[in-house]
Design a protein around this motif. Structure first.
Motif, PDB file in Angstrom:
ATOM      1  N   HIS A  78      21.345 -24.694 -45.323  1.00  0.00           N
ATOM      2  CA  HIS A  78      21.218 -26.141 -45.529  1.00  0.00           C
ATOM      3  C   HIS A  78      22.098 -26.797 -44.463  1.00  0.00           C
ATOM      4  N   LEU A  79      21.598 -26.826 -43.241  1.00  0.00           N
ATOM      5  CA  LEU A  79      22.423 -27.154 -42.079  1.00  0.00           C
ATOM      6  C   LEU A  79      22.820 -28.622 -42.018  1.00  0.00           C
ATOM      7  N   VAL A  80      21.900 -29.507 -42.408  1.00  0.00           N
ATOM      8  CA  VAL A  80      22.125 -30.947 -42.218  1.00  0.00           C
ATOM      9  C   VAL A  80      22.615 -31.569 -43.517  1.00  0.00           C
ATOM     10  N   PHE A  81      23.858 -31.975 -43.539  1.00  0.00           N
ATOM     11  CA  PHE A  81      24.410 -32.713 -44.678  1.00  0.00           C
ATOM     12  C   PHE A  81      25.701 -33.386 -44.251  1.00  0.00           C
ATOM     13  N   SER A  82      26.097 -34.383 -45.004  1.00  0.00           N
ATOM     14  CA  SER A  82      27.421 -34.989 -44.868  1.00  0.00           C
ATOM     15  C   SER A  82      28.012 -35.095 -46.267  1.00  0.00           C
ATOM     16  N   VAL A 142      18.467 -19.479 -36.871  1.00  0.00           N
ATOM     17  CA  VAL A 142      18.664 -19.946 -38.243  1.00  0.00           C
ATOM     18  C   VAL A 142      17.406 -20.643 -38.747  1.00  0.00           C
ATOM     19  N   GLU A 143      17.152 -20.461 -40.016  1.00  0.00           N
ATOM     20  CA  GLU A 143      16.251 -21.336 -40.761  1.00  0.00           C
ATOM     21  C   GLU A 143      17.125 -22.460 -41.301  1.00  0.00           C
ATOM     22  N   ALA A 144      16.666 -23.712 -41.167  1.00  0.00           N
ATOM     23  CA  ALA A 144      17.478 -24.860 -41.582  1.00  0.00           C
ATOM     24  C   ALA A 144      16.618 -25.808 -42.403  1.00  0.00           C
ATOM     25  N   LYS A 145      17.141 -26.179 -43.568  1.00  0.00           N
ATOM     26  CA  LYS A 145      16.392 -26.999 -44.520  1.00  0.00           C
ATOM     27  C   LYS A 145      16.867 -28.454 -44.498  1.00  0.00           C
ATOM     28  N   ILE A 172      14.747 -23.031 -36.979  1.00  0.00           N
ATOM     29  CA  ILE A 172      13.411 -23.040 -37.589  1.00  0.00           C
ATOM     30  C   ILE A 172      13.475 -23.971 -38.797  1.00  0.00           C
ATOM     31  N   PRO A 173      12.772 -25.117 -38.764  1.00  0.00           N
ATOM     32  CA  PRO A 173      12.956 -26.151 -39.789  1.00  0.00           C
ATOM     33  C   PRO A 173      12.085 -25.967 -41.034  1.00  0.00           C
ATOM     34  N   THR A 174      12.679 -26.330 -42.177  1.00  0.00           N
ATOM     35  CA  THR A 174      12.010 -26.262 -43.474  1.00  0.00           C
ATOM     36  C   THR A 174      12.197 -27.577 -44.214  1.00  0.00           C
ATOM     37  N   PHE A 175      11.113 -28.110 -44.760  1.00  0.00           N
ATOM     38  CA  PHE A 175      11.170 -29.284 -45.631  1.00  0.00           C
ATOM     39  C   PHE A 175      11.420 -28.788 -47.053  1.00  0.00           C
ATOM     40  N   LEU A 176      12.588 -29.144 -47.596  1.00  0.00           N
ATOM     41  CA  LEU A 176      13.000 -28.653 -48.908  1.00  0.00           C
ATOM     42  C   LEU A 176      12.924 -29.753 -49.957  1.00  0.00           C
ATOM     43  N   VAL A 177      12.201 -29.467 -51.033  1.00  0.00           N
ATOM     44  CA  VAL A 177      12.197 -30.320 -52.230  1.00  0.00           C
ATOM     45  C   VAL A 177      13.336 -29.797 -53.100  1.00  0.00           C
TER      46      VAL A 177
END
Length: 402
Positions: A78-82, A142-145, A172-177
């Motif tokens: 879960h790479l993108v967060f703040s 990396v796979e990143a959600k 490698i991007p993933t759209f996560l619900v």
């Protein structure tokens, strides 16, 4: 034959170039006094140093006393967060349960609020720092959600960041619900996510979709509804499955031919056997139970059931690690996986991402990790420090220890 580079090393340790199921994960290729010939970013050949040097000429780069593995593949992040949550660790240490933490304004909704408020530049800067840490710890893909936006604007923002980032680590991007927003409900949020699929596909913002199929989050029925819509639009499937309770997530992964089912702490034997029959990768995330003070997945049972296992960090604000080396150590000490099985998990992670990487083989991208260890059995055994001395991406050295 002239090649760009010949890397020589005291030991090469690599999985075979295929999906590795069950006991097959123990069978890796080990070459003492080995060499890898690289040209145009690809592995041309590998084997004993004397044999490779008799067949090829090129720049010689030697790593005496060290071990070479394929570049690590982190197939669940879960790479993108703040919004980090270090205060919640103190609350957990004092005995508070997750629902109590939620009531006090913590948990995923805390991170969602801060991710929504953060600018793209801030989120990108924070994600880049995490990628830098991953690279120096040996990760090259990396796979990143997404999943911390929980609305159209901020989910798209997160996916745009993943697409725009330029880094030596492939993303490698993933759209996560990921969760139900405070302002919505399960059905309405699934409807919104289904509606978002066209834009995500048209803009090439994600290759995979994922959903947190769990009690009090997304039901099997709603998860299947979302997955069916995503499959029709050409997305590949991953699933957070049976982490807290057995809800039938493993069975759903098998039914819909997901590439990976992740967590699986509470998955049924029936579901695991169905996954085995469909060659679905079981991605285990031992950093998560380590962070939550809960039981670890039963990796040995899964191996006995002939499942292919991948290992990943689950990097997120509740499990804050970028190091697959640490994950390998947890797998060895807490899940009783062999060092060879940890090495084979690299290939299975790559398989789950539909990438021909994660091994040292002819024709494969020259993504390589040189470790300052005398042999591969130091994987997991020697812990608490970064053992990586050099990272090679597409044949070029992109990071070296001082």
């Amino acid at each position: 034959m002239k090649v760009d580079t010949i890397f020589t090393v005291s030991e090469i340790a690599t999985p075979e170039n295929k999906l590795l199921k069950g006991k097959e994960m123990q069978n890796i290729v080990v070459i003492k006094d080995g060499a890898v010939a690289v040209d145009n970013g690809k592995i041309i050949d590998f084997g004993k140093e004397n044999e490779i040097r008799s067949k090829y000429t090129g720049e010689i780069i030697s790593f005496e006393g060290k071990t070479m593995l394929p570049g690590f593949v982190d197939s669940h992040t879960h790479l993108v967060f703040s919004g980090t949550r270090e205060n919640e660790l103190i609350m957990k240490l004092k005995g508070k349960k997750y629902l109590e933490i939620l009531k006090e304004g913590g948990g995923i909704q805390y991170t969602v609020e801060r991710t929504r408020a953060a600018s793209k530049s801030k989120l990108k800067k924070e994600a880049e720092k995490r990628l830098n840490n991953m690279l120096k710890n040996g990760t090259t893909t990396v796979e990143a959600k997404s999943g911390y936006g929980l609305n159209r604007k901020d989910e798209i923002k997160s996916l745009e960041i993943l697409k725009e980032m330029k880094h030596d680590v492939d993303i490698i991007p993933t759209f996560l619900v990921h969760a139900i927003p405070k302002e919505s409900n399960e059905k309405d949020y699934i409807d919104l996510c289904i509606d978002m699929l066209d834009e995500i596909k048209e803009r090439d913002l994600a290759e995979f979709v994922d959903i947190f199929c769990e009690k009090d989050v997304f039901s099997v029925r709603e998860s299947e509804r979302f997955f069916e819509a995503a499959k029709k639009k050409g997305f590949k499937l991953r699933i957070h499955a049976d982490e807290i309770e057995d809800t039938g997530g493993a069975e759903l992964a098998a039914k819909l031919d997901a590439k990976s089912a992740d967590h699986l702490l509470k998955a049924s034997d029936k579901g695991l056997k169905m996954m085995t029959e469909k060659n679905i990768v079981a991605t285990l995330l031992p950093g998560t139970p380590f962070s939550l003070f809960t039981d670890f997945p039963n990796a040995r049972k899964m191996i006995d059931l002939n499942l292919p296992i991948a290992l990943a960090t689950d990097l997120n604000p509740n499990c804050y690690t970028e190091s697959l080396q640490f994950i390998f150590s947890l797998a060895v000490f807490k899940m009783k996986m062999l060092p060879e099985e940890c090495i084979s998990s690299i290939k299975n992670g790559a398989y789950s991402l539909d990438r021909n990487i994660g091994c040292i083989d002819r024709g494969v991208n020259a993504d390589l990790v040189v470790m300052d260890i005398p042999n591969h059995r130091h994987i997991g055994y020697h812990f608490g420090v970064n053992l990586v001395s050099t990272v090679i991406k597409n044949g070029a050295i992109v990071w070296e220890s001082i």
